[in-house]
Design an enzyme around this catalytic site. Structure first.
Site, PDB file in Angstrom:
ATOM      1  N   TYR A  49      -5.238   5.287  -9.015  1.00  0.00           N
ATOM      2  CA  TYR A  49      -6.367   4.451  -8.563  1.00  0.00           C
ATOM      3  C   TYR A  49      -7.637   4.791  -9.341  1.00  0.00           C
ATOM      4  O   TYR A  49      -8.426   3.917  -9.696  1.00  0.00           O
ATOM      5  CB  TYR A  49      -6.621   4.647  -7.055  1.00  0.00           C
ATOM      6  CG  TYR A  49      -5.648   3.874  -6.201  1.00  0.00           C
ATOM      7  CD1 TYR A  49      -5.937   2.575  -5.794  1.00  0.00           C
ATOM      8  CD2 TYR A  49      -4.436   4.425  -5.816  1.00  0.00           C
ATOM      9  CE1 TYR A  49      -5.046   1.855  -5.017  1.00  0.00           C
ATOM     10  CE2 TYR A  49      -3.529   3.711  -5.047  1.00  0.00           C
ATOM     11  CZ  TYR A  49      -3.838   2.424  -4.654  1.00  0.00           C
ATOM     12  OH  TYR A  49      -2.953   1.703  -3.901  1.00  0.00           O
ATOM     13  N   VAL A  80     -11.879  -0.328   5.903  1.00  0.00           N
ATOM     14  CA  VAL A  80     -10.817  -0.753   6.824  1.00  0.00           C
ATOM     15  C   VAL A  80      -9.512  -0.677   6.045  1.00  0.00           C
ATOM     16  O   VAL A  80      -9.290  -1.468   5.126  1.00  0.00           O
ATOM     17  CB  VAL A  80     -11.109  -2.183   7.320  1.00  0.00           C
ATOM     18  CG1 VAL A  80      -9.942  -2.735   8.110  1.00  0.00           C
ATOM     19  CG2 VAL A  80     -12.391  -2.165   8.159  1.00  0.00           C
ATOM     20  N   CYS A 109       0.828  -1.222   0.000  1.00  0.00           N
ATOM     21  CA  CYS A 109       0.000   0.000   0.000  1.00  0.00           C
ATOM     22  C   CYS A 109       0.859   1.268   0.000  1.00  0.00           C
ATOM     23  O   CYS A 109       1.685   1.472   0.895  1.00  0.00           O
ATOM     24  CB  CYS A 109      -0.881  -0.039   1.253  1.00  0.00           C
ATOM     25  SG  CYS A 109      -1.761   1.490   1.575  1.00  0.00           S
TER      26      CYS A 109
HETATM   27  N1  LIG Z   1      -6.721   8.028   3.036  1.00  0.00           N
HETATM   28  C1  LIG Z   1      -6.147   6.819   3.383  1.00  0.00           C
HETATM   29  C2  LIG Z   1      -6.242   5.777   2.278  1.00  0.00           C
HETATM   30  C3  LIG Z   1      -5.691   4.452   2.691  1.00  0.00           C
HETATM   31  C4  LIG Z   1      -6.122   3.328   1.740  1.00  0.00           C
HETATM   32  O1  LIG Z   1      -7.055   3.480   0.946  1.00  0.00           O
HETATM   33  N2  LIG Z   1      -5.450   2.170   1.835  1.00  0.00           N
HETATM   34  C5  LIG Z   1      -5.815   1.039   0.992  1.00  0.00           C
HETATM   35  C6  LIG Z   1      -4.633   0.160   0.666  1.00  0.00           C
HETATM   36  S1  LIG Z   1      -3.524   0.875  -0.476  1.00  0.00           S
HETATM   37  C7  LIG Z   1      -6.772   0.141   1.723  1.00  0.00           C
HETATM   38  O2  LIG Z   1      -6.490  -0.268   2.829  1.00  0.00           O
HETATM   39  N3  LIG Z   1      -7.891  -0.179   1.082  1.00  0.00           N
HETATM   40  C8  LIG Z   1      -8.854  -1.098   1.598  1.00  0.00           C
HETATM   41  C9  LIG Z   1     -10.254  -0.701   1.209  1.00  0.00           C
HETATM   42  O3  LIG Z   1     -10.443   0.381   0.649  1.00  0.00           O
HETATM   43  O4  LIG Z   1     -11.144  -1.477   1.491  1.00  0.00           O
HETATM   44  C10 LIG Z   1      -4.704   7.123   3.757  1.00  0.00           C
HETATM   45  O5  LIG Z   1      -4.002   7.817   2.986  1.00  0.00           O
HETATM   46  O6  LIG Z   1      -4.294   6.692   4.818  1.00  0.00           O
END
Ligand SMILES: N[C@@H](CCC(=O)N[C@@H](CS)C(=O)NCC(=O)O)C(=O)O
Length: 326
Positions: free
Chosen positions: A189, A124, A57
């Site tokens: 994305y 999450v 990530c």
């Molecule tokens: N705004 C958040 C975004 C984090 C994010 O979207 N992480 C992704 C992985 S790259 C995730 O865990 N996605 C799981 C989901 O959306 O269900 C940050 O920058 O901390």
């Protein structure tokens, strides 16, 4: 892939149909701040906080880089999820490079969110910063987590003098962050998850406009916000380092590779070669995650072996010089 609704897990993908085929990132659910002070609920303390990340990530990668460069490894523990994100979301395992949850022996990251807020509604995500004292989530917003890591633990950090948000560059850092977050970090994305041609083309255009802008800027300026490495560089780095291996093909951002950009490619190598940074890059987790976790995009789940990348090749940027304090 899924989310919690009133504390119950639902296996549900992103709802792009509600937005004309466009992917819209949700706001994070927890945005507390660590601060020194008697009345502060979250104070800086060694061993109190634990960081949950995925090595795949980019948002979590920012936090891992700041943790490493500030010398916070002994102060903030880390757990690493399995690169595969399936029907129950991020899971813990013992595959190579994964580090199971030491606090509760959880199977899934969503169980941590249920502990923090039994009625939580939302996605999450990694990174998630956990407070062992109050047994809750401090923050799941990486932009906030890295700002905190840059300074709030300075009394106990191994590298307190390293400052990636120097006051004199703050306005410029924020400007570059603003100019790169939506069109580039999130833009890849939006291109990859788009379910309409128009949404894809729009995102694709923004990605390459931003890369072109950065390449031009980096022809004469060593780093994104000036003559020293700042937070803005680390936020850009995590997207660039994944680009040729993942975003170019998997997310269809294929006008050019980073390797085709004269200045951006050297800039990427220079950042990669900063001591400690290469250890935070796990290309295997990165590829395993993206190519296996999005069956809509890659139904076979086959993970490509290439491309051959050499981030250790000479970066050729010394002639641009450094400014004081870098
Ligand atoms: N705004 C958040 C975004 C984090 C994010 O979207 N992480 C992704 C992985 S790259 C995730 O865990 N996605 C799981 C989901 O959306 O269900 C940050 O920058 O901390």
């Amino acid at each position: 892939m899924g989310l919690l609704i009133d504390g119950v897990w639902h296996d549900q993908g992103y709802d792009t149909e509600a937005h004309g085929g466009a992917f819209v990132r949700e706001s994070p659910g927890f945005r507390n701040w660590i601060r020194a002070g008697e009345d502060e609920p979250f104070t800086p303390e060694a061993g109190r906080y634990h960081l949950y990340v995925s090595l795949a990530c980019p948002w979590a990668h920012r936090a891992l880089i700041l943790r490493r460069l500030k010398g916070l490894e002994d102060i903030i523990g880390v757990s690493v999820v399995d690169p595969y994100m399936g029907e129950k979301g991020w899971q813990f395992s013992t595959v190579r490079g994964a580090v199971p949850d030491p606090l509760y022996g959880l199977s899934y990251l969503h169980e941590l969110y249920q502990k923090a807020a039994p009625d939580y509604t939302g996605r999450v995500t990694t990174p998630t910063l956990w407070d062992r004292r109050h047994e809750t989530i401090v923050s799941n917003e990486s932009a906030d987590i890295i700002r905190m890591f840059n300074s709030v633990f300075d009394d106990m950090a191994g590298q307190p003098e390293a400052d990636y948000v120097p006051a004199e560059l703050l306005a410029e850092i924020d400007r570059v962050n603003e100019a790169t977050y939506e069109p580039l970090n999130n833009g890849v994305y939006k291109a990859g998850f788009a379910t309409s041609q128009a949404a894809y083309e729009n995102a694709y255009g923004e990605v390459f406009e931003t890369l072109d802008w950065l390449d031009t800027r980096l022809a004469h300026q060593r780093y994104a916000a000036g003559g020293r490495i700042t937070e803005a560089d680390w936020r850009i780095f995590v997207t660039l380092v994944r680009f040729d291996a993942v975003y170019y093909s998997h997310f269809k951002c294929n006008e050019r590779r980073i390797a085709d950009y004269t200045h951006l490619s050297g800039y990427l190598r220079e950042l990669y070669q900063v001591p400690g940074v290469a250890e935070t890059v796990d290309m295997n987790h990165i590829k395993q995650h993206y190519f296996r976790s999005h069956p809509d995009i890659n139904p076979s789940g086959v993970v490509p072996l290439g491309p051959a990348l050499d981030f250790n090749a000479p970066h050729g940027r010394d002639h641009l010089g450094l400014s004081n304090g870098s």
